[in-house]
Design an enzyme around this catalytic site. Structure first.
Site, PDB file in Angstrom:
ATOM      1  N   GLU A  86       0.864  -1.191   0.000  1.00 58.33           N
ATOM      2  CA  GLU A  86       0.000   0.000   0.000  1.00 58.33           C
ATOM      3  C   GLU A  86       0.895   1.234   0.000  1.00 58.33           C
ATOM      4  OE1 GLU A  86      -3.255  -0.095  -0.191  1.00 58.33           O
ATOM      5  OE2 GLU A  86      -3.299  -2.293  -0.125  1.00 58.33           O
ATOM      6  N   PHE A  87       0.445   2.291  -0.680  1.00 63.70           N
ATOM      7  CA  PHE A  87       1.270   3.501  -0.768  1.00 63.70           C
ATOM      8  C   PHE A  87       1.329   4.270   0.551  1.00 63.70           C
ATOM      9  CE2 PHE A  87      -0.384   3.489  -5.367  1.00 63.70           C
ATOM     10  CZ  PHE A  87       0.613   2.618  -5.761  1.00 63.70           C
ATOM     11  N   HIS A 105       0.330  22.687 -19.698  1.00 65.03           N
ATOM     12  CA  HIS A 105       0.816  22.425 -21.058  1.00 65.03           C
ATOM     13  C   HIS A 105       0.872  23.701 -21.931  1.00 65.03           C
ATOM     14  CE1 HIS A 105       0.585  18.352 -19.871  1.00 65.03           C
ATOM     15  NE2 HIS A 105      -0.666  18.131 -20.161  1.00 65.03           N
TER      16      HIS A 105
HETATM   17  C1  BG6 Z   1      -2.932  15.317 -20.510  1.00 65.85           C
HETATM   18  C2  BG6 Z   1      -4.360  15.688 -20.229  1.00 65.85           C
HETATM   19  O1  BG6 Z   1      -2.084  15.928 -19.579  1.00 65.85           O
HETATM   20  O2  BG6 Z   1      -2.591  15.746 -21.836  1.00 65.85           O
HETATM   21  C3  BG6 Z   1      -5.272  15.020 -21.247  1.00 65.85           C
HETATM   22  O3  BG6 Z   1      -4.707  15.264 -18.912  1.00 65.85           O
HETATM   23  C4  BG6 Z   1      -4.861  15.379 -22.648  1.00 65.85           C
HETATM   24  O4  BG6 Z   1      -6.624  15.390 -21.015  1.00 65.85           O
HETATM   25  C5  BG6 Z   1      -3.372  15.123 -22.860  1.00 65.85           C
HETATM   26  O5  BG6 Z   1      -5.611  14.580 -23.544  1.00 65.85           O
HETATM   27  C6  BG6 Z   1      -2.919  15.680 -24.195  1.00 65.85           C
HETATM   28  O6  BG6 Z   1      -1.611  15.262 -24.446  1.00 65.85           O
HETATM   29  P1  BG6 Z   1      -1.124  14.892 -25.899  1.00 65.85           P
HETATM   30  O7  BG6 Z   1       0.331  14.583 -25.742  1.00 65.85           O
HETATM   31  O8  BG6 Z   1      -1.941  13.713 -26.334  1.00 65.85           O
HETATM   32  O9  BG6 Z   1      -1.391  16.084 -26.752  1.00 65.85           O
END
Ligand code: BG6
Length: 541
Positions: A133-134, A285
């Site tokens: 378990e973590f 992102h």
């Molecule tokens: C993830 C998100 O971090 O990035 C996802 O949680 C998303 O919802 C994904 O689909 C997109 O990444 P990529 O590399 O497929 O463009």
């Protein structure tokens, strides 16, 4: 992004594009070596979440690819930790089956015509499964014994688990003394996204982690930085004389950063209901892409030099306000049913599956230049790109000609699924009259370089083993990013409206209005190349 010599190998002919060299195993069981790079130092990689999707889909394929490239040391050991009793042999078999499935799947980034049994065996021999378990002390005392018995004292703890386990795992590792670097070896922590859900939770998580480990031991992953096409943004900008002089407010009208997806929430309804498109993609992102395209040139590729310059950008991002943000949710449309019909989604859900924002970076280079960001699920096409729209030239010269429009130049850095760049510019249409026609010049990686097997985690894992944190996020960068979106996440005047858009469309009309109010328009989201970007706000005389 290691600093070592790692010159790309151009291909000579189109016929050998797409070929990945796979050499035979080297001496002493070392994986075969890859040109220009040497194997990472020996280490034990401990993966928490050994039974999870990330391990199966990305970490194991990346380890397999690294082993075929000869970039892993023969002394490497991989310990998988998960709750649930099972034998190591069973774990290995399950992983192998998954890898073979991904290899056979043309849509997978791991697709290959030849699954290399030797490469897999190289990885498989080093796997060991540990049930635990973590949040249990026993798991960590067990790990401690295994780690001290393992060759070398370098250890990477990879938290491939849901975020609620981040704090307890770090705390247990710390209390068990597993993060101490007092025997000359390194101890590193790799943490996946989501790193907090807002500024307060990110600060709290950073403070917690830094209570047990030094910042230099922490590798916070944003998988977009593992993409070659994202790393190449710095190369395009700083290895060419042509771009940097115009890369500024005097020449650039605006930028559009798009991460459009055709997929829906793919069974992640529970996670998505809590998260939404904005939190899921924007302060992480999309801000990372913004950081790469907007940062000042660093003095070197040293991790701190690069991260300092990126941190300056995050710091200069002006707090986003409700009027600069559009949220949307897909409804029944040409691409299928609506979000509310997805499993684990409330029938009256107001969670957004689309987010767009107008962002300003208030520094000397970018003051007044809007960065338009958008992301969404179930959109008309899959497209991750950064489009740099230049200002139009003075029209005066053409006033007595049949030309009535000049289309602005656009440089597009294409990240996914197309890999390359495209430049839109104007030429004279052949014929006696002076007429201007918009044309494109496109570069595609596959036309120049052999495709390398790559699921996007190879460089990140390898860099972590080398101790190169350039592609990982620092605590301050994460916090300033969350700080910039605080007013959107916790709006003073009640929740932001969420507009509907048909599944399979380009997003809500309100998003078009966000740009229209500035006299601009989004690039179309039509399938690649069908997109005539001549739409891009052609300027009338
Ligand atoms: C993830 C998100 O971090 O990035 C996802 O949680 C998303 O919802 C994904 O689909 C997109 O990444 P990529 O590399 O497929 O463009």
């Amino acid at each position: 992004m290691s600093n070592e010599t790692n010159a790309a190998q151009p291909v000579n002919t189109a016929s050998n594009a797409g070929v990945t060299a796979r050499a035979a195993s080297g001496p002493a069981g070392a994986a075969p070596s890859s040109a220009g790079r040497h194997p990472a130092p020996p280490c034990t990689l401990v993966i928490f979440g050994a039974g999870g999707d990330l391990t199966k889909r990305l970490l194991m394929p990346a380890l397999y690819n690294l082993s075929t490239d000869g970039l892993l040391d023969s002394g490497m050991k991989i310990i998988g930790v998960n709750h649930g009793e099972r034998e190591t042999a069973e774990w290995r078999d399950d992983l192998k089956k998954s890898l073979q499935q991904f290899a056979a799947d043309k849509a997978s980034t791991f697709h290959t015509t030849q699954f290399d049994e030797d490469a897999w065996d190289w990885v498989a021999q080093r796997l060991q499964y540990v049930a635990g378990e973590f949040e249990s002390d026993d798991t960590f005392s067990n790990l401690k014994q295994l780690i001290s018995a393992a060759a070398g004292s370098n250890v990477i703890f990879y938290l491939a688990v849901t975020s609620r386990f981040f704090k307890p795992i770090v705390e247990h590792l710390g209390r068990a003394g597993l993060l101490k670097e007092d025997d000359g070896g390194f101890r590193r922590l790799v943490i996946e996204k989501p790193f907090g859900t807002d500024l307060a939770s990110a600060r709290d998580l950073n403070a917690h982690i830094l209570g047990y480990a030094k910042e230099s031991q922490v590798y916070r992953i944003d998988h977009f930085l593992g993409k070659d096409t994202v790393q190449s943004i710095l190369a395009v900008r700083f290895a060419n004389a042509i771009f940097e002089p115009i890369w500024r407010r005097e020449y650039i009208d605006h930028l559009q950063i798009t991460a459009a997806e055709t997929i829906g929430v793919e069974g992640r309804g529970k996670f998505y209901e809590q998260t939404g498109a904005f939190r899921d993609m924007l302060p992480n992102h999309l801000f990372q892409l913004l950081g790469m395209v907007a940062m000042e040139p660093p003095n070197s590729f040293d991790a701190e030099a690069v991260r300092d310059k990126k941190a300056d950008i995050f710091d200069a991002i002006q707090p986003l306000h409700a009027r600069d943000v559009v949220l949307g949710q897909y409804e029944k449309g040409p691409a299928g049913p609506g979000y509310r019909e997805e499993p684990d989604v409330a029938a009256d859900s107001h969670t957004e599956t689309y987010a767009a924002a107008r962002v300003f970076v208030e520094n000397w280079r970018w003051a007044g230049v809007p960065f338009y960001l958008r992301t969404g699920k179930r959109l008309a096409s899959r497209r991750t790109e950064i489009a740099v729209h230049l200002k139009t030239v003075p029209f005066r010269l053409f006033r007595d000609t049949p030309v009535d429009t000049l289309t602005p130049n656009v440089l597009t850095l294409r990240i996914d699924p197309a890999h390359g760049t495209r430049f839109d510019f104007n030429v004279k249409v052949p014929g006696p009259a002076m007429q201007i026609g918009p044309v494109q010049s496109a570069f595609d990686y596959a036309d120049f370089f052999a495709e390398r097997a790559n699921v996007g985690y190879e460089t990140l894992l390898y860099d972590c083993m080398l101790g190169d944190a350039t592609l990982f996020q620092r605590a301050d960068g994460i916090e300033t990013s969350w700080a910039a979106v605080e007013d959107v996440l916790h709006p003073q005047n009640g929740p932001l409206p969420v507009a509907g858009y048909p599944a399979g469309s380009a997003g809500p009309a309100q998003s078009d209005a966000l740009l229209a109010r500035d006299g601009r328009a989004w690039r179309p989201l039509a399938p690649d190349d069908a997109a005539s970007d001549a739409n891009t706000a052609a300027q009338k005389k």
